[in-house]
Design an enzyme around this catalytic site. Structure first.
Site, PDB file in Angstrom:
ATOM      1  CB  CYS A 101      -0.739   0.195   1.153  1.00  0.00           C
ATOM      2  SG  CYS A 101      -2.208   1.174   1.011  1.00  0.00           S
ATOM      3  CE  LYS A 176      -7.972  -1.116   4.751  1.00  0.00           C
ATOM      4  NZ  LYS A 176      -6.382  -0.753   4.382  1.00  0.00           N
ATOM      5  NE  ARG A 186      -6.553   5.057   8.618  1.00  0.00           N
ATOM      6  CZ  ARG A 186      -7.573   5.216   8.046  1.00  0.00           C
ATOM      7  NH1 ARG A 186      -8.556   6.469   8.637  1.00  0.00           N
ATOM      8  NH2 ARG A 186      -8.420   4.545   7.466  1.00  0.00           N
ATOM      9  CE  LYS A 229      -7.409  -3.431   7.847  1.00  0.00           C
ATOM     10  NZ  LYS A 229      -6.338  -2.936   7.124  1.00  0.00           N
TER      11      LYS A 229
HETATM   12  C1  PBG Z   1      -2.941   0.412   4.693  1.00  0.00           C
HETATM   13  C2  PBG Z   1      -3.592  -0.290   5.918  1.00  0.00           C
HETATM   14  C3  PBG Z   1      -4.461  -0.134   7.085  1.00  0.00           C
HETATM   15  C4  PBG Z   1      -4.550  -1.156   7.842  1.00  0.00           C
HETATM   16  C5  PBG Z   1      -3.814  -2.310   7.244  1.00  0.00           C
HETATM   17  N1  PBG Z   1      -3.333  -1.681   5.917  1.00  0.00           N
HETATM   18  C6  PBG Z   1      -5.100   1.352   7.312  1.00  0.00           C
HETATM   19  C7  PBG Z   1      -5.977   1.977   6.497  1.00  0.00           C
HETATM   20  O1  PBG Z   1      -6.386   1.431   5.543  1.00  0.00           O
HETATM   21  O2  PBG Z   1      -6.297   2.996   7.063  1.00  0.00           O
HETATM   22  C8  PBG Z   1      -4.961  -1.011   9.169  1.00  0.00           C
HETATM   23  C9  PBG Z   1      -4.762  -2.156  10.182  1.00  0.00           C
HETATM   24  C10 PBG Z   1      -5.115  -2.031  11.650  1.00  0.00           C
HETATM   25  O3  PBG Z   1      -5.965  -1.215  11.795  1.00  0.00           O
HETATM   26  O4  PBG Z   1      -4.849  -2.757  12.172  1.00  0.00           O
HETATM   27  N2  PBG Z   1      -3.931   0.861   3.962  1.00  0.00           N
END
Ligand code: PBG
Length: 309
Positions: A101, A176, A186, A229
């Site tokens: 990402c 997601k 974050r 997720k």
């Molecule tokens: C990156 C990502 C995120 C998470 C995993 N990969 C954050 C988001 O999408 O803002 C969240 C993982 C967690 O909260 O444990 N995009």
């Protein structure tokens, strides 16, 4: 004899955060027991985890500097490729999954390239694929795109194949949701969007049919494992995915779910250990084969040598 659900340590994946420097072990305030780790410390953590019976980790990177497009994450010497090589060197048996990402690597904190104040889907595919290929070159065992761009699974698959990495599987964050449960993550990954939110690319928490469409598309595009997720507020989605698709299902027990348990346990309001095991069991009962959880290490410690509960 009549117990229907067993969780094995083999089902659990521990997320870890790699950061620059040496001998760095920065506690993440909102996630007790989790740290930003420099590569040397990350290697030590992997050694310990493997000894405890946790055989898979999911890596996130915090770069030294960020840029417009997140290309700092896709360099062969970026933080994650360096971490992968170091872990493979020291703990070759550890199964390494790397999150693909851009949000940790962009100055604006969004998951891709910005055009007109929003993420441009197709431009972002290019940086994602570059990142995945760099991880593969470093020896990653599996890549896990979490960006939620459309068409990224097939784009990453073709890019990996063209470079000769036909054996590297893709675990797609398929369903997601645009969730407030990612708050503590974050902070940990320093990836909060500087403007707007992720609702144009992540899913509406009201939707279940759409989750099935998202999963179906990722399966068609070549995903080897699909993910739901967060986990806890979405157990119905995990169950529905399990009943609909004949493919391994992963569930991400995300940061906010972890932090809520920790906060309540620290206040003495709940029995943290019992609640954690109950939560993880419920995610497995809902149908998840793989559970990504910040509790993985402590669960292994609690089991004291046993490998399942
Ligand atoms: C990156 C990502 C995120 C998470 C995993 N990969 C954050 C988001 O999408 O803002 C969240 C993982 C967690 O909260 O444990 N995009």
């Amino acid at each position: 004899m009549v117990n229907e659900t067993t969780v094995s340590l083999d089902n659990l994946v521990m997320p870890l955060f790699a950061c620059p420097g040496e001998k760095v072990k920065n506690p993440i305030g909102s996630m007790p027991g989790n740290y930003q780790l420099s590569v040397d410390m990350l290697v030590e953590e992997c050694r310990e985890l493997y000894g405890l019976g946790i055989k898979s980790v999911l890596l996130f990177g915090i770069p030294e500097e960020k840029d417009e497009h997140g290309l700092v994450g896709a360099d062969d010497n970026a933080i994650i490729p360096r971490a992968i090589r170091a872990i493979k060197d020291a703990v070759p048996e550890m199964f390494i999954i790397a999150d693909v990402c851009n949000c940790e690597y962009t100055t604006h904190g969004h998951c891709g390239t910005i055009v007109n104040q929003d993420v441009d889907n197709d431009l972002t595919l290019k940086t994602l694929a570059k990142q995945a290929v760099a991880f593969a070159r470093a020896g990653v065992d599996m890549v896990a795109p979490s960006d939620m761009m459309d068409g990224r699974v097939v784009y990453i698959r073709e890019s990996l194949d063209e470079e000769g990495f036909t054996q590297v599987p893709i675990m797609a964050y398929s369903a997601k949701y645009a969730s407030a449960f990612y708050g503590p993550f974050r902070d940990a990954a320093e990836s909060s969007p500087q403007f707007g939110d992720r609702q144009t690319y992540q899913m509406n928490p009201s939707n279940s049919n759409e989750a099935m469409r998202e999963i179906e598309l990722d399966v068609e595009e070549g995903a080897d494992i699909v993910m739901v997720k967060p986990a806890l507020s979405y157990l119905d989605i995990i169950r529905r995915a399990r009943d609909t698709f004949n493919i391994p299902i992963a569930a991400y027990n995300v940061s906010g779910e972890f932090s809520m348990v920790k906060a309540a346990a620290q206040n003495g309001w709940i029995d943290g250990r019992r609640i954690t095991l109950e939560i993880i069991r419920s995610i497995r009962r809902a149908g998840a084969d793989i559970i990504i959880t910040y509790h993985a290490k402590e669960i292994a410690q609690w089991l004291e040598g046993k490998t399942s509960f």
